[in-house]
Design a protein around this motif. Structure first.
Motif, PDB file in Angstrom:
ATOM      1  N   CYS A  49       0.847  -1.189   0.000  1.00  0.00           N
ATOM      2  CA  CYS A  49       0.000   0.000   0.000  1.00  0.00           C
ATOM      3  C   CYS A  49       0.881   1.237   0.000  1.00  0.00           C
ATOM      4  CB  CYS A  49      -0.891   0.024   1.241  1.00  0.00           C
ATOM      5  SG  CYS A  49      -1.881  -1.470   1.460  1.00  0.00           S
ATOM      6  N   LEU A  71      -7.678   0.449   6.112  1.00  0.00           N
ATOM      7  CA  LEU A  71      -7.294   1.255   4.960  1.00  0.00           C
ATOM      8  C   LEU A  71      -8.407   1.244   3.928  1.00  0.00           C
ATOM      9  CD1 LEU A  71      -3.631   0.015   4.423  1.00  0.00           C
ATOM     10  CD2 LEU A  71      -4.379   2.110   5.569  1.00  0.00           C
ATOM     11  N   VAL A  94      -3.872   4.536  -0.886  1.00  0.00           N
ATOM     12  CA  VAL A  94      -4.678   4.810   0.302  1.00  0.00           C
ATOM     13  C   VAL A  94      -5.245   6.224   0.248  1.00  0.00           C
ATOM     14  CG1 VAL A  94      -4.646   4.984   2.820  1.00  0.00           C
ATOM     15  CG2 VAL A  94      -3.317   3.204   1.669  1.00  0.00           C
ATOM     16  N   TRP A  97      -7.778   6.275   6.203  1.00  0.00           N
ATOM     17  CA  TRP A  97      -7.369   5.247   7.154  1.00  0.00           C
ATOM     18  C   TRP A  97      -8.068   5.489   8.482  1.00  0.00           C
ATOM     19  CZ3 TRP A  97      -5.185   7.025  11.594  1.00  0.00           C
ATOM     20  CH2 TRP A  97      -4.682   8.316  11.568  1.00  0.00           C
TER      21      TRP A  97
END
Length: 123
Positions: A49, A71, A94, A97
């Motif tokens: 990620c 995420l 991402v 979060w």
């Protein structure tokens, strides 16, 4: 219209290192792992990620290897060639979060149970 959205809850698999792009945009590359049951046995899955900007700064500030995280983002497919060999992989970009573990020093105390009255209400 095309749309791709991933939401993954898992644990960070390696140390979180904040770095900067040439234009000074913060970036963090992390790995995440999660388990699922396959025919009654746990099977681990892994995904790389990447987060940019404030998301990258905050992930590097609050998370480390082994910490749980949620995420949300989109899937990206990368292809490259190195020494004449073609490589490819998927990774998550991402966008958002969340914490999934409460820090021990900030954990909320258990709720106090109020005695029930004759009518069943606690007042």
């Amino acid at each position: 219209m095309n749309y791709c959205k991933l939401i993954i809850v898992g644990r960070i698999t390696r140390d979180v290192q904040l770095s900067y792009l040439p234009d000074q945009t913060p970036v963090v590359d992390i790995g995440i792992a999660w388990n699922k049951k396959v025919k009654g046995q746990d099977k681990a899955s892994f995904l790389d990620c990447v987060a940019f900007g404030k998301n990258a700064e905050n992930i590097s500030k609050f998370f480390s290897k082994g910490k749980a995280i949620l995420l949300e983002g989109e899937l990206e497919f990368q292809m490259w060639e190195k020494d004449g060999v073609k490589h490819s992989k998927h990774r998550m970009i991402v966008f958002r979060w969340e914490f999934t573990d409460a820090p021990k020093e900030q954990a909320t105390p258990p709720q106090q149970q109020l005695p029930l009255t004759e009518g069943g209400a606690p007042f």
